[in-house]
Motif scaffolding. Structure first.
Motif, PDB file in Angstrom:
ATOM      1  N   ILE A  36      47.838 -61.168 -44.012  1.00 54.23           N
ATOM      2  CA  ILE A  36      49.232 -60.851 -43.712  1.00 54.23           C
ATOM      3  C   ILE A  36      49.821 -61.791 -42.664  1.00 54.23           C
ATOM      4  CG2 ILE A  36      50.738 -59.064 -42.721  1.00 54.23           C
ATOM      5  CD1 ILE A  36      48.756 -57.023 -43.996  1.00 54.23           C
ATOM      6  N   THR A 109      46.800 -48.944 -40.711  1.00 54.31           N
ATOM      7  CA  THR A 109      46.872 -48.933 -42.172  1.00 54.31           C
ATOM      8  C   THR A 109      45.467 -48.922 -42.776  1.00 54.31           C
ATOM      9  OG1 THR A 109      48.877 -50.256 -41.927  1.00 54.31           O
ATOM     10  CG2 THR A 109      48.014 -50.019 -44.145  1.00 54.31           C
ATOM     11  N   ALA A 112      44.154 -45.510 -42.689  1.00 48.69           N
ATOM     12  CA  ALA A 112      44.788 -44.696 -43.739  1.00 48.69           C
ATOM     13  C   ALA A 112      44.089 -44.896 -45.081  1.00 48.69           C
ATOM     14  CB  ALA A 112      46.272 -45.048 -43.860  1.00 48.69           C
ATOM     15  N   ILE A 113      43.563 -46.114 -45.293  1.00 47.76           N
ATOM     16  CA  ILE A 113      42.862 -46.402 -46.544  1.00 47.76           C
ATOM     17  C   ILE A 113      41.488 -45.751 -46.575  1.00 47.76           C
ATOM     18  CG2 ILE A 113      41.720 -48.261 -47.843  1.00 47.76           C
ATOM     19  CD1 ILE A 113      44.127 -50.038 -46.986  1.00 47.76           C
TER      20      ILE A 113
ATOM     21  N   ARG B  68      57.066 -39.601 -41.131  1.00 44.00           N
ATOM     22  CA  ARG B  68      56.062 -40.303 -40.322  1.00 44.00           C
ATOM     23  C   ARG B  68      56.725 -41.145 -39.231  1.00 44.00           C
ATOM     24  NH1 ARG B  68      50.559 -41.072 -41.077  1.00 44.00           N
ATOM     25  NH2 ARG B  68      50.718 -39.794 -42.936  1.00 44.00           N
ATOM     26  N   GLN B 139      56.581 -50.162 -41.482  1.00 48.34           N
ATOM     27  CA  GLN B 139      55.174 -49.877 -41.173  1.00 48.34           C
ATOM     28  C   GLN B 139      54.764 -48.511 -41.725  1.00 48.34           C
ATOM     29  OE1 GLN B 139      52.456 -51.204 -40.249  1.00 48.34           O
ATOM     30  NE2 GLN B 139      51.189 -49.589 -39.361  1.00 48.34           N
ATOM     31  N   LEU B 142      54.160 -48.691 -45.356  1.00 51.03           N
ATOM     32  CA  LEU B 142      52.858 -49.298 -45.662  1.00 51.03           C
ATOM     33  C   LEU B 142      51.741 -48.259 -45.541  1.00 51.03           C
ATOM     34  CD1 LEU B 142      53.026 -52.784 -43.877  1.00 51.03           C
ATOM     35  CD2 LEU B 142      53.378 -52.279 -46.285  1.00 51.03           C
ATOM     36  N   VAL B 143      51.819 -47.433 -44.501  1.00 49.83           N
ATOM     37  CA  VAL B 143      50.787 -46.412 -44.312  1.00 49.83           C
ATOM     38  C   VAL B 143      50.814 -45.415 -45.467  1.00 49.83           C
ATOM     39  CG1 VAL B 143      50.014 -44.507 -42.829  1.00 49.83           C
ATOM     40  CG2 VAL B 143      50.690 -46.683 -41.813  1.00 49.83           C
ATOM     41  N   ALA B 146      49.196 -46.983 -48.349  1.00 52.13           N
ATOM     42  CA  ALA B 146      47.750 -47.028 -48.121  1.00 52.13           C
ATOM     43  C   ALA B 146      47.115 -45.667 -48.411  1.00 52.13           C
ATOM     44  CB  ALA B 146      47.461 -47.447 -46.681  1.00 52.13           C
ATOM     45  N   LEU B 147      47.785 -44.597 -47.987  1.00 50.33           N
ATOM     46  CA  LEU B 147      47.262 -43.249 -48.214  1.00 50.33           C
ATOM     47  C   LEU B 147      47.218 -42.922 -49.701  1.00 50.33           C
ATOM     48  CD1 LEU B 147      49.064 -41.297 -45.355  1.00 50.33           C
ATOM     49  CD2 LEU B 147      46.598 -41.615 -45.605  1.00 50.33           C
ATOM     50  N   PHE B 153      44.953 -50.576 -52.646  1.00 53.73           N
ATOM     51  CA  PHE B 153      45.931 -51.282 -51.808  1.00 53.73           C
ATOM     52  C   PHE B 153      45.167 -52.419 -51.127  1.00 53.73           C
ATOM     53  CE2 PHE B 153      50.030 -51.698 -50.206  1.00 53.73           C
ATOM     54  CZ  PHE B 153      50.119 -51.654 -48.812  1.00 53.73           C
ATOM     55  N   HIS B 158      48.781 -55.440 -49.839  1.00 49.87           N
ATOM     56  CA  HIS B 158      49.232 -55.053 -48.508  1.00 49.87           C
ATOM     57  C   HIS B 158      50.142 -56.147 -47.959  1.00 49.87           C
ATOM     58  CE1 HIS B 158      47.683 -53.553 -44.272  1.00 49.87           C
ATOM     59  NE2 HIS B 158      48.987 -53.693 -44.280  1.00 49.87           N
ATOM     60  N   ALA B 159      49.713 -57.407 -48.117  1.00 45.35           N
ATOM     61  CA  ALA B 159      50.510 -58.538 -47.625  1.00 45.35           C
ATOM     62  C   ALA B 159      51.843 -58.625 -48.367  1.00 45.35           C
ATOM     63  CB  ALA B 159      49.737 -59.841 -47.773  1.00 45.35           C
ATOM     64  N   HIS B 162      54.036 -55.896 -47.098  1.00 49.37           N
ATOM     65  CA  HIS B 162      54.454 -56.226 -45.738  1.00 49.37           C
ATOM     66  C   HIS B 162      55.621 -57.213 -45.770  1.00 49.37           C
ATOM     67  CE1 HIS B 162      54.211 -58.202 -41.759  1.00 49.37           C
ATOM     68  NE2 HIS B 162      53.790 -57.037 -41.351  1.00 49.37           N
TER      69      HIS B 162
END
Lengths: 142, 177
Positions: A36, A109, A112-113, B68, B139, B142-143, B146-147, B153, B158-159, B162
């Protein structure tokens, strides 16, 4: 920035969950950081690769996450506990402190994964904890 | 910079041009859009964002990202006093704001690398929103991704996500003065 008793409980709980997985989580978080924010790779010119299967990435990621788990055991004296690491980053490694903030978001993050869940309450506690670590690590630069 | 990455999908009406003509055409249209700040998605990243946005429950994930952001970064509630402290995903105020955010993201996803939020940006400045809030919501999105997707992911996805939310935040900040 003050950690409440509830925050501390959340942090201890997360540390417990991750302490046996610091290699997997650390490698994943670091690989995400490199993907990233490619400029962070400039601190590791000797690495032969920057993905989570690379041995150097795994070794360094483990080191970082072990340090985070250790810090979770010193929530009442973080400045003192992190002083040596702060001096190392501030005088020797000279990592731009902004990178600690970038990495903190990615660590959240990554959790979270890999964790079963990450409620807003846990997320907040971890975010505060990482913010304090970043603050301490940035404290010996100037 | 790779020119094929700078041209957005819409520019592929250049398909019948030679590579040099295409490059010139992109350069002309791109120079108006490109600034120091602008992040650009590759074709691969763009198609991932389009795919993911068509797969998720948009209202649900947006409402959750809002819940969140309000919980983790409480200063983001500054201009939401009309919500009377009700900041859960299922609360009506959050649901209403989520619907607006979804509409905007629908437009953003259709216009990646060429998002025009000039008016929406002005509106946010007039309301008094700190542009940092857009990054905070990025952000928490993104979380939430991810969840939902866990190991699917991947770092590359992810990138991409982002970059997308960074682009949205930049577009929303673009009219501030």
């Amino acid at each position: 920035m003050v950690l409440s008793e509830a925050n501390k409980q959340e942090i201890h709980h997360v540390a417990d969950l991750i302490k046996s997985k610091t290699a997997v989580l650390g490698a994943d978080a670091l690989a995400r950081l490199f993907e990233i924010h490619p400029q962070t790779k400039t601190y590791f010119p000797a690495f032969t690769g920057y993905d989570a299967t690379n041995a150097q990435v795994i070794a360094h990621g483990t080191k970082v996450f072990d340090a985070v788990v250790n810090a979770a055991g010193h929530l009442d004296d973080l400045p003192h506990h992190l002083e040596k690491l702060a001096k190392k980053h501030g005088t020797e490694l000279l990592v731009d402190p902004h990178n600690f903030v970038l990495f903190s978001d990615i660590i959240v993050t990554t959790l979270a994964i890999h964790l079963p869940t990450l409620t807003p309450a846990t997320h907040t506690a971890v975010d505060k904890f990482l913010e304090e670590i970043a603050h301490q690590l940035s404290s010996k630069y100037r | 910079w790779v020119w094929s990455e700078i041209c957005s999908a819409a520019d592929y009406k250049n398909a019948d041009k030679t590579p040099d003509q295409h490059q010139l055409s992109c350069a002309r249209s791109s120079s108006e859009r490109l600034t120091d700040k602008m992040v650009v998605l590759t074709k691969e990243e763009l198609s991932y964002i389009v795919e993911i946005w068509s797969q998720v429950d948009k209202k649900l994930i947006t409402a959750r990202a809002l819940e969140r952001v309000f919980a983790v970064y409480p200063w983001t509630t500054r201009l939401f006093s009309k919500l009377n402290g009700k900041f859960k995903a299922t609360d009506i105020g959050v649901q209403e704001h989520a619907a607006k955010v979804v509409s905007a993201l629908d437009i953003a996803v259709k216009n990646i690398n060429n998002i025009n939020f000039k008016q929406l940006s002005s509106d946010h400045q007039n309301i008094g929103v700190d542009t940092q809030n857009f990054k905070a919501l990025g952000q928490t999105f993104l979380v939430e991704l991810a969840l939902q997707y866990k190991l699917k992911f991947t770092p590359k996805k992810h990138a991409a996500a982002h970059k997308f939310f960074k682009q949205v935040a930049e577009a929303l900040s673009s009219s501030y003065h």
